[in-house]
Write an enzyme that holds these catalytic residues in place. Sequence first.
Site, PDB file in Angstrom:
ATOM      1  N   TRP A 160       7.119 -11.045  -7.900  1.00  0.00           N
ATOM      2  CA  TRP A 160       6.974  -9.977  -8.899  1.00  0.00           C
ATOM      3  C   TRP A 160       7.538 -10.365 -10.244  1.00  0.00           C
ATOM      4  O   TRP A 160       6.965 -10.006 -11.291  1.00  0.00           O
ATOM      5  CB  TRP A 160       7.587  -8.668  -8.385  1.00  0.00           C
ATOM      6  CG  TRP A 160       6.737  -8.078  -7.308  1.00  0.00           C
ATOM      7  CD1 TRP A 160       7.048  -7.963  -5.995  1.00  0.00           C
ATOM      8  CD2 TRP A 160       5.389  -7.574  -7.448  1.00  0.00           C
ATOM      9  NE1 TRP A 160       5.997  -7.410  -5.300  1.00  0.00           N
ATOM     10  CE2 TRP A 160       4.969  -7.169  -6.160  1.00  0.00           C
ATOM     11  CE3 TRP A 160       4.505  -7.442  -8.512  1.00  0.00           C
ATOM     12  CZ2 TRP A 160       3.704  -6.627  -5.918  1.00  0.00           C
ATOM     13  CZ3 TRP A 160       3.251  -6.902  -8.280  1.00  0.00           C
ATOM     14  CH2 TRP A 160       2.861  -6.496  -7.007  1.00  0.00           C
TER      15      TRP A 160
ATOM     16  N   ASP B  11      13.519  -4.873 -13.417  1.00  0.00           N
ATOM     17  CA  ASP B  11      12.491  -4.277 -12.564  1.00  0.00           C
ATOM     18  C   ASP B  11      13.183  -3.860 -11.271  1.00  0.00           C
ATOM     19  O   ASP B  11      13.507  -4.685 -10.424  1.00  0.00           O
ATOM     20  CB  ASP B  11      11.376  -5.306 -12.278  1.00  0.00           C
ATOM     21  CG  ASP B  11      10.338  -4.772 -11.284  1.00  0.00           C
ATOM     22  OD1 ASP B  11      10.478  -3.625 -10.817  1.00  0.00           O
ATOM     23  OD2 ASP B  11       9.380  -5.516 -10.977  1.00  0.00           O
TER      24      ASP B  11
ATOM     25  N   LYS C  40       8.075   3.666  -3.781  1.00  0.00           N
ATOM     26  CA  LYS C  40       8.823   3.053  -2.672  1.00  0.00           C
ATOM     27  C   LYS C  40       9.991   3.956  -2.269  1.00  0.00           C
ATOM     28  O   LYS C  40      10.027   4.460  -1.169  1.00  0.00           O
ATOM     29  CB  LYS C  40       9.308   1.662  -3.065  1.00  0.00           C
ATOM     30  CG  LYS C  40       8.121   0.714  -3.222  1.00  0.00           C
ATOM     31  CD  LYS C  40       8.375  -0.387  -4.183  1.00  0.00           C
ATOM     32  CE  LYS C  40       7.130  -1.080  -4.647  1.00  0.00           C
ATOM     33  NZ  LYS C  40       6.310  -1.699  -3.630  1.00  0.00           N
TER      34      LYS C  40
HETATM   35  N1  PMP Z   1       7.619  -4.817  -9.165  1.00  0.00           N
HETATM   36  C1  PMP Z   1       8.008  -4.811  -7.874  1.00  0.00           C
HETATM   37  C2  PMP Z   1       9.389  -5.290  -7.527  1.00  0.00           C
HETATM   38  C3  PMP Z   1       7.141  -4.355  -6.884  1.00  0.00           C
HETATM   39  O1  PMP Z   1       7.520  -4.353  -5.601  1.00  0.00           O
HETATM   40  C4  PMP Z   1       5.851  -3.891  -7.267  1.00  0.00           C
HETATM   41  C5  PMP Z   1       4.874  -3.319  -6.278  1.00  0.00           C
HETATM   42  N2  PMP Z   1       4.945  -3.702  -5.000  1.00  0.00           N
HETATM   43  C6  PMP Z   1       5.494  -3.952  -8.611  1.00  0.00           C
HETATM   44  C7  PMP Z   1       6.403  -4.401  -9.531  1.00  0.00           C
HETATM   45  C8  PMP Z   1       4.113  -3.537  -9.055  1.00  0.00           C
HETATM   46  O2  PMP Z   1       4.001  -2.176  -9.116  1.00  0.00           O
HETATM   47  P1  PMP Z   1       2.618  -1.426  -9.341  1.00  0.00           P
HETATM   48  O3  PMP Z   1       1.739  -1.755  -8.186  1.00  0.00           O
HETATM   49  O4  PMP Z   1       3.026   0.012  -9.419  1.00  0.00           O
HETATM   50  O5  PMP Z   1       2.051  -1.917 -10.618  1.00  0.00           O
END
Ligand code: PMP
Length: 391
Positions: free
Chosen positions: A118, A194, A220
Site C-alpha cells: 500500500w 495511512d 476496516k
Molecule cells: N491503504 C491501506 C493500508 C489499505 O489497506 C487499503 C485498502 N485495503 C487502501 C489504502 C486502499 O483503500 P481504498 O480501497 O479505500 O482506496
Amino acid sequence: MNTNIHPALVGSLSSTAPAEAIINFSPGPTGLPKAVEERITAAFNAPGLTSLALSHRAPEFQTILDHAVATTRKVMQIPDEYEVLFTHGGGHGQFAALPLNLCHDQSDIATYVVNGTWSERGRDEASKYCSVQTIDAKDPETGKYTSFPELTEANIDPDSKYLYLCSNETVNGIELHRLPKLPESRKHIPLVVDASSDFSTKPIDWRGCGVGVLFACASKNIGHPGLTMTIVRKDLLGNASPLCPGVFNYTTNSDAGNLWNTPATFNIEVVGFLMDWLEQQGGVAECEKRSIAKAQAIYDVIDSSNGFYGTPIDNKTLRSRMNVPFNVAGGDEALTNKFLIESWEKGMIGLRTLTPFGFGDYLRASLYNGVSEEEANTLADFMKRFASENA
Ligand code: PMP
C-alpha cells in the site's frame, strides 16, 4: 466463478454455516462489532427519515455530523489544532489528495517510506503530482517487504513537504505499534500516515510525532466503504496546488465544515456509532489491549506449531495485530485447501481473499474491531486442532 472450485478457495465470503457461527476475518470491507451492527439496524428501522434520506444541509444531519466529529475527537484524543474531515475516494483518493494539498507544484519534494504494497501504491500515485523520494525497505535478496527502515537525517531530504508512511501494511502484515519520531533536524517535516487498517486500535501521539495528516478509509475498523476519515493539522491548510480538485481540497472542505458537497451521510452516522461503542468499551486503550490479545492468540499458535504454520514477519515488534498472514505446511496446496474448506465449513470466512496484488503467498486473519476476542480464539483453537490432526 468456476463452479467446480470450492468457494473458500477463490475468496468467496458466502457460507453455508448458520449465521450465528459466521466469523468474518476478511481484510475489508468487513463486519463491525455486533452492538454497532444492531444500532445500524435500529437506525434503519426507526420511523421517520434515516440519514440516508436526510438532506445533508438539514439541521438533523448537522447534529449527526457534529456528533461523529466530536466523538472521534474524544476517543482518538485529537488536539484542537487538527481538522476532522470526511473525505471521498477511499484510501486511493488520499494517495492523490495528499500531494495535491501539501505540494504546490510538481517540483516540491515528498519522501515516502515504502515497506509494503500500500505504501508502494501511495508513492506511485503521488509521483504524478510531486517529486517523490523513496526510502525503500524491500529486502534486496528476497524482493519482499518484511521490515520498517530506520528514519535518519541521511534518508530524509530536509526540503520534504512531508514524510509519508503506512502504519499498518494490510497485505504484508507489518504494523508500527507506535508512530516514529523524526530525527531532531527533520522535525519540521509533517508526518503523513495511512492508518487505513489500524486507525482506532491504538493511541496516537499527534503532537509528539508531528502528525500533519492521517487518513483512514472507513471500511476496516470504523465503518463502511465510501467514507475516508482525514485528519489534517490546520497550519497545513491553504497551500494546495491550484490543480487540486475541490472535492479533494482539504481547505475547501474544512472551510465548508465537511459540507462543500454531499458527504457520505449514512457512513458518517455509522462512524459516530462506532466511536460511541469504542468509548463505552473503555476507549482506545482498551481497544489496543484487545487487539494485542487477539493477535497474540493466533501468533502463539503459529510460533508453537513447530513450523506447521509460518508467518513472514520475524520481528515481533513489527508484526501486525490487525492482519496476521500465515501459511499452512510451508504453503502446501492440498493442506492449505483442506484448511480453508474445513474452517469455512465452521463459518470462518475471509481467510483467503483477492487483493489488487492477487491472493498472495499467505492466508490472512484480519482482526479488526468487528472480530471479538472470543472469535479470534475460535480460529486459534481451530488452527491448533488442524495442526494436531494434519502435521
Ligand atoms: N491503504 C491501506 C493500508 C489499505 O489497506 C487499503 C485498502 N485495503 C487502501 C489504502 C486502499 O483503500 P481504498 O480501497 O479505500 O482506496
